[in-house]
Design a protein around this motif. Structure first.
Motif, PDB file in Angstrom:
ATOM      1  N   SER A   1       0.804  -1.222   0.000  1.00  0.00           N
ATOM      2  CA  SER A   1       0.000   0.000   0.000  1.00  0.00           C
ATOM      3  C   SER A   1       0.838   1.273   0.000  1.00  0.00           C
ATOM      4  O   SER A   1       0.537   2.220  -0.733  1.00  0.00           O
ATOM      5  N   SER A   2       1.899   1.337   0.778  1.00  0.00           N
ATOM      6  CA  SER A   2       2.724   2.551   0.825  1.00  0.00           C
ATOM      7  C   SER A   2       3.406   2.803  -0.518  1.00  0.00           C
ATOM      8  O   SER A   2       3.408   3.926  -1.031  1.00  0.00           O
ATOM      9  N   CYS A   3       3.969   1.770  -1.110  1.00  0.00           N
ATOM     10  CA  CYS A   3       4.634   1.925  -2.416  1.00  0.00           C
ATOM     11  C   CYS A   3       3.615   2.171  -3.526  1.00  0.00           C
ATOM     12  O   CYS A   3       3.889   2.901  -4.472  1.00  0.00           O
ATOM     13  N   HIS A   4       2.423   1.581  -3.399  1.00  0.00           N
ATOM     14  CA  HIS A   4       1.376   1.818  -4.396  1.00  0.00           C
ATOM     15  C   HIS A   4       1.031   3.309  -4.444  1.00  0.00           C
ATOM     16  O   HIS A   4       0.927   3.897  -5.521  1.00  0.00           O
ATOM     17  N   ILE A   5       0.911   3.922  -3.284  1.00  0.00           N
ATOM     18  CA  ILE A   5       0.603   5.352  -3.206  1.00  0.00           C
ATOM     19  C   ILE A   5       1.724   6.179  -3.827  1.00  0.00           C
ATOM     20  O   ILE A   5       1.480   7.236  -4.407  1.00  0.00           O
ATOM     21  N   LYS A   6       2.959   5.702  -3.727  1.00  0.00           N
ATOM     22  CA  LYS A   6       4.124   6.428  -4.259  1.00  0.00           C
ATOM     23  C   LYS A   6       4.374   6.169  -5.740  1.00  0.00           C
ATOM     24  O   LYS A   6       5.323   6.700  -6.295  1.00  0.00           O
ATOM     25  N   GLY A   7       3.560   5.318  -6.385  1.00  0.00           N
ATOM     26  CA  GLY A   7       3.682   5.131  -7.822  1.00  0.00           C
ATOM     27  C   GLY A   7       4.215   3.798  -8.302  1.00  0.00           C
ATOM     28  O   GLY A   7       4.708   3.697  -9.423  1.00  0.00           O
ATOM     29  N   SER A   8       4.097   2.751  -7.491  1.00  0.00           N
ATOM     30  CA  SER A   8       4.644   1.459  -7.915  1.00  0.00           C
ATOM     31  C   SER A   8       3.995   0.946  -9.199  1.00  0.00           C
ATOM     32  O   SER A   8       4.661   0.331 -10.021  1.00  0.00           O
ATOM     33  N   ARG A   9       2.715   1.224  -9.396  1.00  0.00           N
ATOM     34  CA  ARG A   9       2.055   0.754 -10.616  1.00  0.00           C
ATOM     35  C   ARG A   9       2.680   1.383 -11.857  1.00  0.00           C
ATOM     36  O   ARG A   9       2.935   0.706 -12.854  1.00  0.00           O
ATOM     37  N   GLN A  10       2.933   2.694 -11.814  1.00  0.00           N
ATOM     38  CA  GLN A  10       3.563   3.371 -12.946  1.00  0.00           C
ATOM     39  C   GLN A  10       4.965   2.824 -13.194  1.00  0.00           C
ATOM     40  O   GLN A  10       5.392   2.667 -14.338  1.00  0.00           O
ATOM     41  N   ILE A  11       5.675   2.506 -12.119  1.00  0.00           N
ATOM     42  CA  ILE A  11       7.030   1.951 -12.250  1.00  0.00           C
ATOM     43  C   ILE A  11       6.973   0.577 -12.909  1.00  0.00           C
ATOM     44  O   ILE A  11       7.742   0.293 -13.826  1.00  0.00           O
ATOM     45  N   VAL A  12       6.050  -0.275 -12.471  1.00  0.00           N
ATOM     46  CA  VAL A  12       5.911  -1.610 -13.064  1.00  0.00           C
ATOM     47  C   VAL A  12       5.571  -1.496 -14.550  1.00  0.00           C
ATOM     48  O   VAL A  12       6.181  -2.164 -15.394  1.00  0.00           O
ATOM     49  N   GLU A  13       4.626  -0.627 -14.882  1.00  0.00           N
ATOM     50  CA  GLU A  13       4.224  -0.475 -16.283  1.00  0.00           C
ATOM     51  C   GLU A  13       5.375   0.035 -17.144  1.00  0.00           C
ATOM     52  O   GLU A  13       5.585  -0.443 -18.262  1.00  0.00           O
ATOM     53  N   ARG A  14       6.141   0.989 -16.620  1.00  0.00           N
ATOM     54  CA  ARG A  14       7.270   1.525 -17.386  1.00  0.00           C
ATOM     55  C   ARG A  14       8.374   0.479 -17.542  1.00  0.00           C
ATOM     56  O   ARG A  14       8.966   0.347 -18.611  1.00  0.00           O
ATOM     57  N   LEU A  15       8.652  -0.282 -16.484  1.00  0.00           N
ATOM     58  CA  LEU A  15       9.659  -1.342 -16.579  1.00  0.00           C
ATOM     59  C   LEU A  15       9.229  -2.410 -17.576  1.00  0.00           C
ATOM     60  O   LEU A  15      10.051  -2.901 -18.356  1.00  0.00           O
ATOM     61  N   GLN A  16       7.944  -2.761 -17.591  1.00  0.00           N
ATOM     62  CA  GLN A  16       7.446  -3.727 -18.572  1.00  0.00           C
ATOM     63  C   GLN A  16       7.719  -3.215 -19.985  1.00  0.00           C
ATOM     64  O   GLN A  16       8.184  -3.963 -20.847  1.00  0.00           O
TER      65      GLN A  16
END
Length: 79
Positions: free
Chosen positions: A9-24
């Protein structure tokens, strides 16, 4: 090479989804699908930092704005 991104939850709020999508995207664009494994995990215990990312056993604190630079330095330079 294995990249693991915290999706707690803490990393999700900080943008983990955008990071995963960009790394993909970057892994595919650089044709590294057979050399780089991307995965997610829950809390890595360093919630006070940016999004927690490990490359093999090396820990990194990454923001969505620095994903490209991180990828170039920590992934492309070592594959």
């Amino acid at each position: 090479m294995k990249i693991t991104v915290c999706i707690g939850s803490s990393c999700h709020i900080k943008g983990s989804r955008q990071i995963v999508e960009r790394l993909q995207y970057l892994i595919g664009a650089n044709k590294l699908d057979d050399k780089v494994e991307l995965g997610g995990t829950f809390c890595m215990g360093k919630c006070q930092q940016s999004v927690c990312v490990t490359v093999d056993d090396s820990f990194h604190s990454v923001t969505p704005e620095m994903v490209d630079e991180f990828f170039k330095k920590e992934v492309l330079a070592k594959v």
